[in-house]
Design an enzyme around this catalytic site. Sequence first.
Site, PDB file in Angstrom:
ATOM      1  N   HIS A  72       0.813  -1.216   0.000  1.00 37.73           N
ATOM      2  CA  HIS A  72       0.000   0.000   0.000  1.00 37.73           C
ATOM      3  C   HIS A  72       0.848   1.268   0.000  1.00 37.73           C
ATOM      4  O   HIS A  72       0.512   2.252  -0.675  1.00 37.73           O
ATOM      5  CB  HIS A  72      -0.921   0.004   1.227  1.00 37.73           C
ATOM      6  CG  HIS A  72      -2.069  -0.952   1.121  1.00 37.73           C
ATOM      7  ND1 HIS A  72      -2.691  -1.497   2.207  1.00 37.73           N
ATOM      8  CD2 HIS A  72      -2.690  -1.475   0.043  1.00 37.73           C
ATOM      9  CE1 HIS A  72      -3.659  -2.295   1.816  1.00 37.73           C
ATOM     10  NE2 HIS A  72      -3.677  -2.304   0.508  1.00 37.73           N
TER      11      HIS A  72
ATOM     12  N   ARG B  87      -8.887  -0.303 -12.380  1.00 38.74           N
ATOM     13  CA  ARG B  87      -9.140  -1.393 -11.442  1.00 38.74           C
ATOM     14  C   ARG B  87     -10.547  -1.212 -10.880  1.00 38.74           C
ATOM     15  O   ARG B  87     -10.806  -0.225 -10.186  1.00 38.74           O
ATOM     16  CB  ARG B  87      -8.119  -1.371 -10.310  1.00 38.74           C
ATOM     17  CG  ARG B  87      -6.658  -1.396 -10.744  1.00 38.74           C
ATOM     18  CD  ARG B  87      -5.753  -1.334  -9.515  1.00 38.74           C
ATOM     19  NE  ARG B  87      -4.344  -1.327  -9.841  1.00 38.74           N
ATOM     20  CZ  ARG B  87      -3.597  -0.224  -9.938  1.00 38.74           C
ATOM     21  NH1 ARG B  87      -4.158   0.970  -9.735  1.00 38.74           N
ATOM     22  NH2 ARG B  87      -2.321  -0.299 -10.232  1.00 38.74           N
TER      23      ARG B  87
ATOM     24  N   ASP C 249       2.424  -9.156 -11.579  1.00 33.65           N
ATOM     25  CA  ASP C 249       2.076 -10.569 -11.409  1.00 33.65           C
ATOM     26  C   ASP C 249       2.906 -11.469 -12.318  1.00 33.65           C
ATOM     27  O   ASP C 249       3.262 -12.586 -11.927  1.00 33.65           O
ATOM     28  CB  ASP C 249       0.587 -10.790 -11.684  1.00 33.65           C
ATOM     29  CG  ASP C 249      -0.246 -10.667 -10.419  1.00 33.65           C
ATOM     30  OD1 ASP C 249       0.219 -11.121  -9.361  1.00 33.65           O
ATOM     31  OD2 ASP C 249      -1.351 -10.116 -10.478  1.00 33.65           O
TER      32      ASP C 249
ATOM     33  N   ARG D 136     -10.328  -3.197 -16.509  1.00 34.98           N
ATOM     34  CA  ARG D 136     -10.048  -4.586 -16.119  1.00 34.98           C
ATOM     35  C   ARG D 136     -11.256  -5.107 -15.352  1.00 34.98           C
ATOM     36  O   ARG D 136     -11.669  -4.495 -14.363  1.00 34.98           O
ATOM     37  CB  ARG D 136      -8.793  -4.662 -15.249  1.00 34.98           C
ATOM     38  CG  ARG D 136      -8.420  -6.090 -14.851  1.00 34.98           C
ATOM     39  CD  ARG D 136      -7.184  -6.117 -13.971  1.00 34.98           C
ATOM     40  NE  ARG D 136      -7.458  -5.583 -12.641  1.00 34.98           N
ATOM     41  CZ  ARG D 136      -6.509  -5.349 -11.725  1.00 34.98           C
ATOM     42  NH1 ARG D 136      -5.239  -5.570 -12.021  1.00 34.98           N
ATOM     43  NH2 ARG D 136      -6.826  -4.872 -10.533  1.00 34.98           N
TER      44      ARG D 136
ATOM     45  N   CYS E  34       1.020  -2.422 -18.087  1.00 36.48           N
ATOM     46  CA  CYS E  34       0.360  -1.640 -17.043  1.00 36.48           C
ATOM     47  C   CYS E  34       0.890  -1.968 -15.662  1.00 36.48           C
ATOM     48  O   CYS E  34       0.298  -1.586 -14.660  1.00 36.48           O
ATOM     49  CB  CYS E  34      -1.154  -1.834 -17.093  1.00 36.48           C
ATOM     50  SG  CYS E  34      -1.704  -3.528 -16.812  1.00 36.48           S
TER      51      CYS E  34
END
Length: 561
Positions: free
Chosen positions: A186, A285, A434, A321, A481
Amino acid sequence: MSPTSITMTGYGVSPGLACAPLARMTPPVITDPDEAPGENAAHEVQRVRRALTEVAAQLSAIATEGTAGAILEAGAAMAGDPALVQAAAHHIGQGAPTAHSLSLAVDTYCTQLEQAGGYMAERAADLRDIRNRAVALLRGVPMPGIPRPGHPFILAAEDLSPADTAQLAGGDVVGLLTEKGGPTGHTAILARALGLPAVVGCPHAGDLPDGTPVLLDGRAGTVEAHPSPRRRQQALDARTRTQPRTKGPGRTADQHTVELLTNIGTPADALRAAQTDNEGVGLFRTEFLFLDRREPPTLEEQIRAYTQVFESFEGRTVTVRTLDAGSDKPLPFLHLPREDNPALGLRGLRTATLRPGVLETQLAALVTAQRRTGARMRVMAPMVATAEEAADFAGLARSCGVQTVGIMIEVPSAALRAHDALPHVDFASIGTNDLAQYTLAADRTSQPLGHLLDPWQPALLTLVASVCRVAGALDRPVGVCGEAAADPLLALVLAGLGVSGLSMAAPAVADVRDALADLTLEQCRSLAAAVLDATGPATARATAQETIETFRAVAANGEGL
């Protein structure tokens, strides 16, 4: 005699230079297990309930906008969870002091969250912040938080909660330094959104006393204590050169287009980002609508939210997304089974196999909002692993009325078999965060493994190059991205590999645009070829810097390319 300069290293998670005295967070109160317990257990439980209710209200009050707002609202929901009061009541009933009972309850939940790993492990820090705030209320002592020395300073802490980070905008904080944390936590996300230089995961930062002069490099991940006058001047000079040299669409020196887009998470993010110089949204998102809810958002709720975003970016591309949730971002209404390894489980598009109606409703809402606004909408699915999944999603999306359909490439199988998947869709976007996690077998929330998640990893760049070759042959645009897009030097490499668009936090766009304008496409390709021959991330980065210096030397001598 001046103190000797000392350099420490961590993870540079938000670019920029900051030079200022260091100031530490006000520490939380440590509860005492030997403190006398309250005389009336029911009264003490009620005190805990009131303290947690007040914390939830505080978090909601400062959750005014943006990515920080979505995270803080999730924290408010955690503070309001009756299970936390019940757990504290159990310890109070056994004779434990009130404040310490709450600490014990929170510690138990934090252990469970950390054992779950992934996104849930990151929530443990949020829960500890709730505990610290509630304990301060129970004790009647000052709330732990950000110091106010009255001059620009670099904020140092063991870790920062979303509530702390969200309150930094417009204050005297010019940089962030934490002992814990990783590149995707975060603090990193919010620091980038605020445009604050930040270094996290620097374990020796706790050795620096308050008032220490510090030079922090949020790109290199270095922290210099007692920097020399020369280094301070370099930092000052760098900060005065922050005005962007170029404007408008992304272009290389020979006018090859590289679309420059921004990442957003909420309608408030969209409103703010739309006021900056970018070409639209490369990653919207949508999870903010779904987090910490017992029931999914209705069709009308979603239409309203998506309409707000599309209206903010009128005339510009918005890449959406679809819901990226699952066992690592559990949503109660999905009723997904508990998994031992959630990062490799039911997440992203895979959740639609159990709850197809959630995805169908989202697609219907997006199409309705797009038709109402005339938006230039693109929709992509996360966690696509096979060509069959790409084809199934494309068929469903098109049947719902989506005109431009894409996939996220963040699983190595999708990258390795892009020639099978890409013919089914109109575009692809590479999620380097990811993709690095799965390629290097390194949990993206693990601080000790942060070095493996470096976007300069040659294995990661090799997969990006492979996808770009396939996309080029099929005439499909492919963007990036992940956080790699925000690094101006790496952006040049990505352009050379064939990436057609880069999406990042809005404050990073200007530096990337300026970097692209300095090199031709052929130079970017030469740069990329040199980097792909590197054997490690440090070598890759150094190779890129040396190659660019060579380009500059040639240009200075008037030799041309």
